[in-house]
Design a protein around this motif. Sequence first.
Motif, short mmCIF file in Angstrom:
data_model
loop_
_atom_site.label_atom_id
_atom_site.label_comp_id
_atom_site.label_asym_id
_atom_site.label_seq_id
_atom_site.Cartn_x
_atom_site.Cartn_y
_atom_site.Cartn_z
N VAL A 1 -35.42 6.67 17.06
CA VAL A 1 -36.18 7.75 16.44
C VAL A 1 -35.50 9.06 16.83
O VAL A 1 -35.16 9.27 17.99
CB VAL A 1 -37.66 7.76 16.91
N LEU B 1 -43.75 2.40 13.60
CA LEU B 1 -44.21 3.64 14.22
C LEU B 1 -45.29 4.21 13.33
O LEU B 1 -45.04 4.56 12.17
CB LEU B 1 -43.04 4.62 14.36
N TYR C 1 -47.73 8.50 18.88
CA TYR C 1 -47.44 7.58 17.77
C TYR C 1 -47.69 6.15 18.25
O TYR C 1 -47.33 5.79 19.38
CB TYR C 1 -45.98 7.73 17.32
N LEU D 1 -39.79 0.74 11.33
CA LEU D 1 -38.63 1.51 11.77
C LEU D 1 -37.37 0.85 11.24
O LEU D 1 -37.16 -0.35 11.46
CB LEU D 1 -38.59 1.59 13.29
N ILE E 1 -33.24 6.59 10.15
CA ILE E 1 -34.26 6.67 11.20
C ILE E 1 -35.15 7.90 10.98
O ILE E 1 -34.70 8.93 10.48
CB ILE E 1 -33.63 6.72 12.61
N PRO E 2 -36.42 7.79 11.34
CA PRO E 2 -37.35 8.91 11.12
C PRO E 2 -37.13 10.03 12.14
O PRO E 2 -36.52 9.83 13.19
CB PRO E 2 -38.73 8.27 11.31
N THR E 3 -37.65 11.20 11.80
CA THR E 3 -37.57 12.37 12.68
C THR E 3 -38.98 12.81 13.06
O THR E 3 -39.86 12.88 12.21
CB THR E 3 -36.84 13.53 11.99
#
Length: 376
Positions: free
Chosen positions: A373, A243, A285, A248, A255-257
Amino acid sequence: MRSTRAMSGAGGAVKRAGAGRGRRWRRALLATLALGAVAAPAISSGCVAGFDPPSLVDGLRVFAVVADRPYANPGEQVTFQIHYQDGLGGAEGGTRPVNVYWFGGCENPVGDDYYGCYPQFAELAAQLDGWEPGDPLPELDGVPPGFGDTYTVTIGDDILVGRQPPVSGPAYGSAYVFFVACTGTLGAVEDQGTGRAGTFPVGCFDADGRRLGPDSFVAGYTQVYVFGDGRVNANPEMQGLTLDGAPLPEDFADIPTVPPCPVGKEERREVGCSAEDPFVECPSYDLDALLDASVAEPDPDAQQQALKEIVWIDYFADLGDLDRGIKLVSDASKGYLGDHAVNWIPPAEPGIATLTAVLRDTRGGSSVVQRRVRVK
C-alpha cells in the motif's frame, strides 16, 4: 507433520505440534496461545507499554517456511520455500543482501529433538573456518546443503524402520532441515548454552568479524513428520488480502494510496492511560484475508468426536501499526470463524507499506501472502 521454529534468540518463526501424546498437548497449547493473543491487541487504548508490537517488521524477519508436502512419505522429495523480509534495510533506506542457507540430512535424532542434530551440525560448523561466500558448503551427514529461497530434500527410505508407535496413533519418523538467513558471513560458534539444547553452532558475522544479532540473523529449523499410516495434509490456502473490503492487487503499479496518519511513532508508543489512542486519532483500515470456509481439514487424531485442525493468521506490517497480530480462523470444535480481520493504521511518514499475512494450521501447513500500500 511439519514444524518451523527459529532457534533461541533468533526470532521470527512458530513451533507447531509434534506427534502422539506430545503432539496433542502442543496443539492444545497452541490453541490457548492463539486465543490469548486474539484477546490481547498489540496496541490498545492509552494504557500501553512503550515498545514496538511483535507484528512490526523492523529487522530481518522469517515469516514461514512452506513445504509443498506438509506430511511426507519415505523416499519422497519435499521442497521448502522460505518467506522473509528485511525491515531494517541498509544505508539511506536501501536493502541489505540476505543470504539463505539450508542444511538437511538429520533424521530421527536422539530424543526426536532438534538439538539432537547439534553434534552433526557442530562437525559441519567446524568446517566453516575460513569459508567465504561462493565457496562450496560442507555437507550434513552426506546430504548436500542448499542456497537461496528454496531447498529440496529426499526423505530416507528407511525413516520408519524400527520406529515403534506411541500410546495412540501410528508410528512416525521425523526429518530436520535447518535454515540460516544471514546479512553477513557464516561462521562457527562455540557452545555457550546452559540449557538442554545448547548453542546453535553457526553464527552470522559482519566484515569486521563482529557477530550479528537477531535483526540481521535468523537461524531455525523445519521438521517433517512421516507417519506409518501414510496420512497427508494440505497447506491452508489464501486467495489474497483485502483493505476495507477491496482486494489488494499483486501488481505494484495498481496498489492503492492512503493518506498518512497524523500521530507519529513516538506518540503511538507513549506510556500511560492519558496517552492518545492512535486507532481513534488515525484513519484505520480493515485488513483481511480472502479464505474459503473449508480451509480447515479434519483432525485425523480426533477419536471421541469430529474435530477440525486449528487454523489462524499472523499479520505483519513494516510501516504503520496493527491493532493485533493474530486472529483465529478455525476452531477445533466450532469450525470456521468468519471474523478474522485486523485494523491497520498508516505511518506518519510517506512510503510503501508491506502487509503480510501468514496462514497456519496445527499440523504444519502454512501459506503466505504479501501486498503493498502506498502512503502519500
